[in-house]
Design a protein around this motif. Structure first.
Motif, PDB file in Angstrom:
ATOM      1  N   SER B  65       0.821  -1.213   0.000  1.00  0.00           N
ATOM      2  CA  SER B  65       0.000   0.000   0.000  1.00  0.00           C
ATOM      3  C   SER B  65       0.857   1.266   0.000  1.00  0.00           C
ATOM      4  O   SER B  65       0.532   2.256  -0.661  1.00  0.00           O
ATOM      5  CB  SER B  65      -0.961  -0.050   1.190  1.00  0.00           C
ATOM      6  N   ILE B  66       1.975   1.228   0.734  1.00  0.00           N
ATOM      7  CA  ILE B  66       2.869   2.395   0.746  1.00  0.00           C
ATOM      8  C   ILE B  66       3.414   2.645  -0.669  1.00  0.00           C
ATOM      9  O   ILE B  66       3.462   3.772  -1.149  1.00  0.00           O
ATOM     10  CB  ILE B  66       4.033   2.200   1.750  1.00  0.00           C
ATOM     11  N   ALA B  67       3.789   1.551  -1.351  1.00  0.00           N
ATOM     12  CA  ALA B  67       4.307   1.682  -2.721  1.00  0.00           C
ATOM     13  C   ALA B  67       3.217   2.199  -3.660  1.00  0.00           C
ATOM     14  O   ALA B  67       3.471   3.035  -4.528  1.00  0.00           O
ATOM     15  CB  ALA B  67       4.824   0.335  -3.213  1.00  0.00           C
ATOM     16  N   GLU B  68       2.004   1.706  -3.468  1.00  0.00           N
ATOM     17  CA  GLU B  68       0.893   2.115  -4.341  1.00  0.00           C
ATOM     18  C   GLU B  68       0.595   3.604  -4.179  1.00  0.00           C
ATOM     19  O   GLU B  68       0.349   4.312  -5.160  1.00  0.00           O
ATOM     20  CB  GLU B  68      -0.352   1.287  -4.029  1.00  0.00           C
ATOM     21  N   LYS B  69       0.633   4.080  -2.937  1.00  0.00           N
ATOM     22  CA  LYS B  69       0.380   5.499  -2.692  1.00  0.00           C
ATOM     23  C   LYS B  69       1.432   6.368  -3.382  1.00  0.00           C
ATOM     24  O   LYS B  69       1.149   7.470  -3.824  1.00  0.00           O
ATOM     25  CB  LYS B  69       0.354   5.782  -1.187  1.00  0.00           C
ATOM     26  N   ALA B  70       2.670   5.841  -3.440  1.00  0.00           N
ATOM     27  CA  ALA B  70       3.739   6.588  -4.111  1.00  0.00           C
ATOM     28  C   ALA B  70       3.687   6.374  -5.622  1.00  0.00           C
ATOM     29  O   ALA B  70       4.496   6.945  -6.353  1.00  0.00           O
ATOM     30  CB  ALA B  70       5.097   6.150  -3.554  1.00  0.00           C
ATOM     31  N   ASP B  71       2.755   5.527  -6.068  1.00  0.00           N
ATOM     32  CA  ASP B  71       2.598   5.203  -7.489  1.00  0.00           C
ATOM     33  C   ASP B  71       3.880   4.629  -8.092  1.00  0.00           C
ATOM     34  O   ASP B  71       4.310   5.020  -9.169  1.00  0.00           O
ATOM     35  CB  ASP B  71       2.150   6.465  -8.253  1.00  0.00           C
ATOM     36  N   LYS B  72       4.487   3.692  -7.368  1.00  0.00           N
ATOM     37  CA  LYS B  72       5.737   3.105  -7.831  1.00  0.00           C
ATOM     38  C   LYS B  72       5.722   1.587  -7.679  1.00  0.00           C
ATOM     39  O   LYS B  72       4.998   1.053  -6.848  1.00  0.00           O
ATOM     40  CB  LYS B  72       6.908   3.680  -7.021  1.00  0.00           C
ATOM     41  N   ASP B  73       6.540   0.910  -8.481  1.00  0.00           N
ATOM     42  CA  ASP B  73       6.724  -0.528  -8.333  1.00  0.00           C
ATOM     43  C   ASP B  73       7.878  -0.792  -7.382  1.00  0.00           C
ATOM     44  O   ASP B  73       8.799   0.007  -7.278  1.00  0.00           O
ATOM     45  CB  ASP B  73       7.022  -1.171  -9.693  1.00  0.00           C
TER      46      ASP B  73
END
Lengths: 193, 295
Positions: B65-73
């Motif tokens: 979820s943290i990665a998704e919020k940053a819009d990154k893989d």
């Protein structure tokens, strides 16, 4: 000489055990096992196991619940997934081993002085509390729990090498937002309304 | 190209500091910005999965979820982190009742996750996304003459083999060739090092690691190159005991693949964590001359 009989009668078997494990591991394919032994021959730890992976699968199918859950086999699985990628029946054997470990812990019949389940439980406890694991503290707890001070002394040369190369951290690691982690794990435990 | 976020995992902050010290400069050299994930939590590796599957998926859901919020893989260099994040990602998106419930729990804790994040291992990124031709362009000093045993271990190539073969992978061998090193035919490349069992069960641990070290020696390797912190750790710490027990000199340096990449890219060897090796690297430096021959 006394001949020991190792017989289990059909009525002593647990008929639900097979279904429970199938459900818990998400692995319906267990029924498809053809007992070919590819898993056992691929397993790097099989020589140390009391029952080989092939036997464990057969015993699950037949309902030998006690024998399977008390066995060292699941705890000796190194999680290398060799059996799983090679199984001709596509049984996720590593995931079955995980399901057995969880069930043995839940039913409190795992080998309790054996260091591996103790380590898994300790590590899980530390990281659900702090969000991160701290190796040194994990090892200390492990030796305390398994009442093995000698093990700790035997680790001294390793500790020294790690210190020399700057690879040992004595810090108790933790995430910042522990509150969020607690909230999440509480929700998982209780269920959301 | 997608944007990436770096998930270090616990090892990169303790016993495998040299993995982080070498992989970050390598990414920088290739031109990929790699920021560390904000307030990441430990993946739980094999331990949490053995105790509580639901909680294991939930704590990994927090990272996703943290990665998704940053819009990154995600880029996860540790094999166990890579596997666990990937496994949790797949499980959370499985649309089972169990998974849907965890997604709701994540949302209630402010960690909503929709399932857009891809989890990558740097090896797959280097060979398949960036490509060996690009890598070759970055090479400033070829590691000519260095014979390496490419050791993949288990959890990067199994069971989620989206970039290589589970039994006979070749990506690391190809990458080492691209930077001028010479991979030996290492038949033990995907045999298990015992993982977390090695520290606990000495007899089994020594036997498993002896097989790996002996095969590398037999093939004439100067070093074993790994893509996993635990593999490196086990192969290093067991050497003295193995030499004593089996009366066979299997002493050999164990390096992260990113350390050799960095060296080939011309990054000073002092900045790549080579001093953290428990095994002497002197014979290797002698072979490489000035840390690699000039092209």
């Amino acid at each position: 000489m006394e001949i020991q009989e190792k017989i289990k009668y059909e009525e002593e078997l647990d008929k639900n055990f097979f279904d429970e494990i199938k459900e818990k591991s998400g692995c319906d394919e267990i029924s498809q096992c053809i007992q070919c032994g590819t898993c056992s021959s691929s397993c790097p730890m099989a020589v140390y196991m009391d029952y080989s992976p092939r036997k464990i699968i057969a015993m699950i199918k037949s309902g030998f619940k006690d024998e399977v859950l008390k066995s060292f086999t699941p705890w000796l699985c190194a999680s290398c997934y060799s059996c799983q990628v090679r199984c001709p029946s596509n049984i996720k054997i590593t995931d079955v081993m995980y399901a057995l470990k969880r069930k043995a812990i839940k039913e409190k019949i795992y080998p309790s002085r054996f260091s591996i389940p103790v380590m898994d439980k300790e590590m899980h406890k530390i990281l659900t509390k702090n969000g991160r694991s701290s190796e040194v503290w994990l090892m200390l707890n492990l030796f305390l729990k398994t009442r093995n001070p000698l093990g700790l002394i035997k680790m001294a040369p390793l500790g020294l090498s790690l210190m020399k190369t700057g690879r040992m951290s004595l810090k108790k690691e933790s995430i910042k937002n522990k509150k969020q982690l607690r909230k999440l794990l509480k929700a998982v435990k209780e269920g959301t309304k | 190209m997608n944007e990436y976020i770096y998930y270090p995992g616990c090892s990169a902050k303790s016993n495998a500091k040299h993995y982080e010290e070498s992989i970050l400069p390598v990414f920088k050299e290739i031109g990929i910005k790699l920021d560390e994930m904000e307030d990441w939590n430990c993946c739980g590796a094999t331990a949490s999965l053995s105790v509580d599957k639901t909680k294991a998926a939930a704590i990994n859901g927090r990272n996703l979820s943290i990665a998704e919020k940053a819009d990154k893989d995600i880029v996860a260099p540790c094999a166990a982190c890579y596997l666990t994040l990937k496994k949790s990602n797949q499980f959370l998106m499985s649309e089972t009742e169990e998974a849907k419930k965890i997604l709701k729990d994540l949302e209630s804790a402010g960690c909503e996750y929709k399932g857009t994040v891809k989890v990558n291992h740097p090896l797959g990124l280097f060979t398949d996304e960036i490509g060996l031709e690009e890598i070759k362009k970055k090479v400033k000093r070829k590691l000519t003459g260095l014979r390496v045993a490419c050791y993949y271990g288990c959890q990067v190539v199994r069971p989620y083999t989206d970039f290589d073969d589970p039994d006979y992978p070749v990506r690391l061998d190809n990458l080492m060739k691209a930077i001028g090193a010479e991979p030996v035919d290492y038949s033990a490349k995907t045999r298990c090092c015992g993982g977390s069992l090695t520290a606990n069960l000495e007899e089994a641990g020594l036997r498993l690691n002896y097989i790996l070290l002996k095969e590398a020696k037999r093939k004439g390797a100067d070093a074993i190159v790994t893509i996993c912190p635990l593999c490196l750790f086990n192969l290093e710490i067991t050497q003295n005991k193995i030499i004593k027990k089996y009366k066979d000199n299997v002493k050999i340096p164990i390096l992260f693949f990113s350390q050799l990449m960095g060296l080939a890219f011309g990054i000073p060897k002092e900045d790549l964590g080579f001093s953290r090796s428990m095994i002497s690297l002197k014979p290797m430096w002698e072979k490489l001359g000035n840390g690699g021959t000039n092209e």
